[in-house]
Design a protein around this motif. Structure first.
Motif, mmCIF file in Angstrom:
data_model
loop_
_atom_site.group_PDB
_atom_site.id
_atom_site.type_symbol
_atom_site.label_atom_id
_atom_site.label_comp_id
_atom_site.label_asym_id
_atom_site.label_seq_id
_atom_site.Cartn_x
_atom_site.Cartn_y
_atom_site.Cartn_z
ATOM 1 N N ALA A 241 0.824 -1.210 0.000
ATOM 2 C CA ALA A 241 0.000 0.000 0.000
ATOM 3 C C ALA A 241 0.858 1.259 0.000
ATOM 4 C CB ALA A 241 -0.912 -0.006 1.222
ATOM 5 N N THR A 242 1.953 1.232 0.766
ATOM 6 C CA THR A 242 2.844 2.396 0.796
ATOM 7 C C THR A 242 3.462 2.640 -0.579
ATOM 8 O OG1 THR A 242 3.347 1.967 3.117
ATOM 9 C CG2 THR A 242 4.862 3.393 1.915
ATOM 10 N N ALA A 243 3.895 1.554 -1.229
ATOM 11 C CA ALA A 243 4.481 1.701 -2.562
ATOM 12 C C ALA A 243 3.445 2.216 -3.563
ATOM 13 C CB ALA A 243 5.048 0.360 -3.030
ATOM 14 N N ILE A 244 2.229 1.672 -3.483
ATOM 15 C CA ILE A 244 1.166 2.135 -4.394
ATOM 16 C C ILE A 244 0.866 3.604 -4.160
ATOM 17 C CG2 ILE A 244 -1.290 1.882 -4.952
ATOM 18 C CD1 ILE A 244 -0.995 -1.106 -4.372
ATOM 19 N N ALA A 245 0.781 3.991 -2.873
ATOM 20 C CA ALA A 245 0.501 5.388 -2.563
ATOM 21 C C ALA A 245 1.606 6.300 -3.075
ATOM 22 C CB ALA A 245 0.323 5.555 -1.054
ATOM 23 N N MET A 246 2.850 5.902 -2.871
ATOM 24 C CA MET A 246 3.976 6.726 -3.329
ATOM 25 C C MET A 246 3.957 6.885 -4.844
ATOM 26 S SD MET A 246 6.071 7.813 -0.897
ATOM 27 C CE MET A 246 7.638 7.937 -1.716
ATOM 28 N N ILE A 247 3.773 5.781 -5.547
ATOM 29 C CA ILE A 247 3.818 5.822 -7.012
ATOM 30 C C ILE A 247 2.626 6.595 -7.568
ATOM 31 C CG2 ILE A 247 3.698 4.398 -9.095
ATOM 32 C CD1 ILE A 247 5.230 2.238 -7.510
ATOM 33 N N SER A 248 1.432 6.297 -7.062
ATOM 34 C CA SER A 248 0.233 6.935 -7.617
ATOM 35 C C SER A 248 0.223 8.434 -7.317
ATOM 36 C CB SER A 248 -1.023 6.267 -7.058
ATOM 37 O OG SER A 248 -1.066 6.361 -5.649
ATOM 38 N N ILE A 249 0.623 8.815 -6.098
ATOM 39 C CA ILE A 249 0.634 10.236 -5.757
ATOM 40 C C ILE A 249 1.722 10.969 -6.527
ATOM 41 C CG2 ILE A 249 1.076 11.860 -3.871
ATOM 42 C CD1 ILE A 249 -0.326 9.911 -1.998
ATOM 43 N N SER A 250 2.878 10.330 -6.678
ATOM 44 C CA SER A 250 3.945 10.962 -7.473
ATOM 45 C C SER A 250 3.501 11.168 -8.913
ATOM 46 C CB SER A 250 5.203 10.096 -7.425
ATOM 47 O OG SER A 250 5.693 9.976 -6.111
ATOM 48 N N LEU A 251 2.842 10.170 -9.474
ATOM 49 C CA LEU A 251 2.355 10.297 -10.851
ATOM 50 C C LEU A 251 1.296 11.391 -10.951
ATOM 51 C CD1 LEU A 251 2.366 9.244 -13.754
ATOM 52 C CD2 LEU A 251 0.659 7.532 -13.064
#
Length: 899
Positions: free
Chosen positions: A742-752
């Motif tokens: 979830a942390t990785a998904i949040a980081m990637i999606s928010i960065s994008l």
């Protein structure tokens, strides 16, 4: 930068969206009554729907995906052997084994008489089979010792079996004293009988419970094999529509224990634990803690809003938006998802803590425009134009941080992600519609333009912010701290044991930990299933050799060893003590009319014995103490029949059942697999022949390291193992992996998302860099303070990203609008970020003082994380922004510093 055509497209989309936001806010202002009335009507309908449909699914077995391998193994085991699921364990400790045995019998009879609350009752080592054959489970040496003691006590047993009354005992004692005075053989155990009789008399004089332990006086007792500690395992009828599914059963059980007088006053110490009890205690503290935290959050946030906004009008608008948003979110969740689970109900506190940020940002920016001289309609349009995009981006980023939970295998938190993510969008909608309409319907008097914020004492300090001159020093210090934090981050730990999230003083936890301390009673046992009993026995033999295993039990383990030799000892004992002579009524007959006179005569014989033996001898001393107690008894009660009857119950009440148990034990027969009781066989072998192996740990599994070693050790031999330790270890790893995902998904999606909106890698990194630092400092601080990640607080990192990115967006968006860092610090933006952070911190801080350890752990961790976010956003981010300002010594800064 991104490819030019895409950049132009995104710019057009951004302009269209911003225009739509401005029109939405303008429409809410121009049609304020319609918008306000419509939203209140929707809230009213939502409130009615919530009141009639609100429900919480308290079944914790659905917390993780059923598709996980260890979940499939557990589900298969529970399907074949459902007896161990959601049980209540009553632990009975008696002053002697006879008391414990009788308490088990009485409680089990009461439980079976209440099938509406209790589905199944199982007594380990209980029932007629073990009453008759339990003695065969003693070792051969123990059985021979028992037989020798019974042989020595045979005269006492023979006499009392003929007349098990107080008069009969006193007559036997008088005969024994006469023989002793005449120099004849002494009755074995005479001194012990005197001492026990004296204890019974003293207990009656003091109004306390005591019953003579005839089992130990007659050679150890037939119940010695059962021990002083006994267990009753109950499967309660659960109501999953209730917040506490086992509550009714537990209330009934505790009432029954009280009615049966199974307490310390009657020689018993009872404790209740088990999976159903631990779940109930956790649910109870969660409910109490959530109510306290929610109420405290509202009170503190109102106070902080008053300090931040200094306007009853704005405070009321923000609070109304929160209430309407929460109602709409709750009703929508019930309609679209169904009942809440034990995790998703936490959305309320998260919504208050995060949703209030939008209202604060909007109101402080609105107030800045009004103080600048803009009329109300124009001020709202300026807020929409200058802040609308940043609010939308912050809301979407926060929503993405919650939606990141949805693809994970942690099914229990998927609903929290869906509900909380959607609540962020609802909070944004309330900020852009309800709040402008409310501010329009409650007009403020026009103020003359002012050129400073309404916090004059704070403004000069922010204007002289040290990073204007020490940006490089600040960043250098931060980098040094980041490097120093790495070792602490590497020492961070994850506590997967749910016992850590329950009140350690609760009865269920206390009793559970006591059982864990002994390998033979540990509730944390691994279960595995073999195709048949012979395969199970072979696997158990391999498991027995493992260093982490104390014993591996199958149905064959209940076949006593050396049965022929043990039965021969019992047959010889039957010659001295015929079993039929011991099978008598369990109840005593009322004392004979002359029992008072017999007591007086016995008291005189005790004096004679004491004088003959000498008061310094053990026998003389015991006789004199008993005589003194009987004299006090006679002085107080005389020949009162009720008092004599009560004394007979204390002295002789345990004798008939003990004689019956001894008689049953002497009729033990050979034990085979077929002769084992049905309820025991079904717990170890299915009708299809599959056999269960029960694996006990050697170590105390209160330690996570010991539990992990136990599970991994057993899995080497039995990879298909199931049971609580496997579920905790594998489940903990699955939860940890889910949140890492979830942390990785949040980081990637928010960065994008940031890159698509800001269209600049530099600005995207400026937003994300402080968040990464905040995460690093949060984990390091937790390690330094001795806080572990656990099943309650592990959601902190995804939330930290969503919350921190919102604050960073406000600062970067204001900077991108052309305001240099120094002047930006004089605007409403840093004040809004600061007060938003403080109000959110109050929400999380209220959780930190919750009665529930899990919620308190989450509150402490979130508070620490938010403090780190504020530090990085208000210190590190401005320092970073100065590096990308064309002239750090620009004229505006010099003027503001008075140079």
């Amino acid at each position: 930068m991104i490819w030019s055509p895409i950049n132009h497209f995104l710019q057009r989309v951004g302009k269209v969206y911003l225009g739509a936001l401005i029109r939405l806010v303008d429409m809410s202002q121009r049609h304020a009554r319609l918008v306000f009335g419509t939203l209140l009507a929707m809230a009213l309908l939502g409130l009615v729907y919530t009141a009639t449909h609100f429900a919480v699914d308290t079944d914790t077995s659905n917390a993780l995906s059923r598709d996980l391998p260890f979940q499939k193994l557990e589900h298969a085991y529970q399907r074949d052997f459902p007896q161990e699921k959601n049980t209540i364990i009553v632990v009975i400790n008696g002053k002697d084994s006879a008391l414990a045995g009788r308490a088990v019998d009485r409680l089990s009879q009461w439980l079976r008489a209440h099938p509406r609350q209790f589905e199944n009752v199982y007594i380990p080592g209980g029932g007629s089979f073990f009453e008759r054959n339990g003695i065969l489970y003693l070792s051969r040496q123990e059985l021979q010792s028992f037989a020798n003691r019974v042989t020595d006590a045979q005269p006492l047993i023979a006499k009392l079996s003929q007349d098990p009354s107080l008069s009969g005992l006193l007559g036997l004692m008088n005969q024994a004293i006469d023989q002793r005075l005449q120099g004849g053989a002494s009755l074995p155990g005479l001194d012990s009988i005197f001492m026990e009789m004296r204890k019974a008399v003293d207990a009656q004089m003091a109004g306390q419970f005591y019953q003579v332990p005839w089992g130990s006086l007659m050679g150890g007792g037939a119940t010695a094999a059962s021990g002083r500690q006994r267990f009753v395992i109950i499967r309660p009828v659960l109501d999953y529509h209730s917040l506490e599914p086992a509550d009714q059963a537990l209330r009934a059980l505790r009432a029954g224990i009280t009615d049966l007088h199974l307490d310390q006053a009657h020689g018993l110490d009872l404790g209740i634990t088990g999976e159903a009890v631990l779940d109930s205690e956790q649910l109870k503290t969660v409910a109490a803690g959530a109510g306290l935290s929610l109420g405290l959050t509202f009170v503190v946030e109102i106070l902080l809003l008053v300090v931040a906004l200094r306007s009853l009008r704005m405070v009321s608008g923000v609070l109304l938006g929160l209430i309407v948003g929460m109602i709409l979110t709750t009703a929508g969740a019930l309609l679209m998802i169904g009942p809440f689970n034990l995790i998703s109900v936490a959305f309320a506190i998260l919504f208050i803590g995060l949703g209030v940020d939008f209202g604060i940002q909007f109101c402080m920016r609105y107030r800045e425009e009004v103080f600048g001289g803009a009329p109300h309609p124009e001020a709202l349009r300026r807020v929409a134009r200058g802040l609308g995009a940043a609010l939308s981006l912050a809301a979407l980023a926060a929503a993405l941080s919650f939606y990141a939970f949805v693809p994970t295998s942690y099914a229990g938190i998927v609903d929290l992600g869906l509900i909380s993510g959607t609540s962020m969008l609802i909070a944004l909608l309330m900020t852009l519609t309800l709040l402008p309409a409310f501010l329009t319907l409650w007009p403020a008097r026009q103020r003359p333009p002012v050129h400073s914020l309404p916090h004059p004492r704070l403004t000069p300090a922010l204007v002289r912010y040290p990073i204007h001159r020490y940006a490089y020093g600040v960043l250098a210090m931060v980098m040094v701290l980041a490097v120093l934090a790495v070792p602490s981050v590497l020492r961070a730990s994850f506590d997967f044991n749910p016992l850590s999230l329950i009140d350690p003083h609760a009865e269920g936890v206390r009793v559970f930990r006591q059982l864990l301390a002994e390998p033979g009673t540990s509730p944390y046992r691994i279960e595995t299933v073999a195709p048949d009993l012979s395969s199970a026995n072979a696997l158990a033999a391999r498991l027995d050799k493992l260093p982490a295993v104390s014993q591996a039990v199958t149905l064959s383990s209940y076949i006593p060893v050396e049965q022929n030799e043990k039965l021969a000892v019992l047959q010889n004992l039957q010659i001295l003590v015929p079993p039929f002579s011991l099978l008598m009524p369990a109840a005593l007959q009322p004392p004979a009319a002359d029992t008072g006179a017999v007591l007086t005569h016995f008291s005189g014989r005790l004096v004679a014995l004491s004088m003959a033996e000498g008061q310094d001898s053990p026998t003389g001393q015991a006789a004199m103490q008993l005589q003194s107690a009987l004299q006090r008894f006679h002085h107080r009660y005389g020949d009162n029949p009720q008092a004599i009857n009560a004394l007979q119950e204390r002295i002789m009440g345990g004798l008939p059942p003990e004689l019956q148990r001894l008689g049953m034990a002497l009729t033990a027969a050979p034990v085979t697999l077929q002769s084992l009781p049905e309820d025991l066989r079904t717990r170890y072998v299915t009708p299809q022949g599959q056999a269960r192996i029960e694996v006990f740990p050697r170590a105390n599994l209160s330690s996570n390291a010991a539990m992990l070693a136990f599970v991994r050790n057993v899995q080497q031999v039995a990879p298909q193992a199931a049971g609580a330790p496997v579920m905790l270890v594998e489940g903990g790893e699955a939860v940890l992996a889910a949140f890492q995902e979830a942390t990785a998904i949040a980081m990637i999606s928010i960065s994008l998302l940031l890159f698509l909106v800001l269209r600049c890698w530099r600005d995207t990194l400026l937003v994300m860099a402080p968040l990464l630092l905040a995460a690093l400092f949060t984990v390091a601080s937790m390690s330094y303070l001795g806080l572990s990640f656990n099943l309650g607080n592990i959601i902190v990192l995804p939330l930290l990203i969503g919350l921190g990115v919102a604050f960073a967006i406000y600062i970067v968006a204001r900077w991108r609008s052309g305001t240099d860092v120094a002047h930006m610090l004089q605007t409403s933006t840093p004040f809004a970020v600061f007060f938003s952070g403080i109000t959110t911190l109050s929400a999380f801080g209220s959780m930190a003082i919750s009665l529930d350890p899990g919620m308190a752990s989450l509150g402490k961790t979130l508070s620490l994380a938010l403090a780190m976010v504020l530090l990085c956003i208000l210190v590190v981010l401005p320092a970073l922004l100065l590096l990308f300002t064309h002239s750090p010594r620009e004229q505006g800064i010099a003027q503001d510093e008075g140079r």
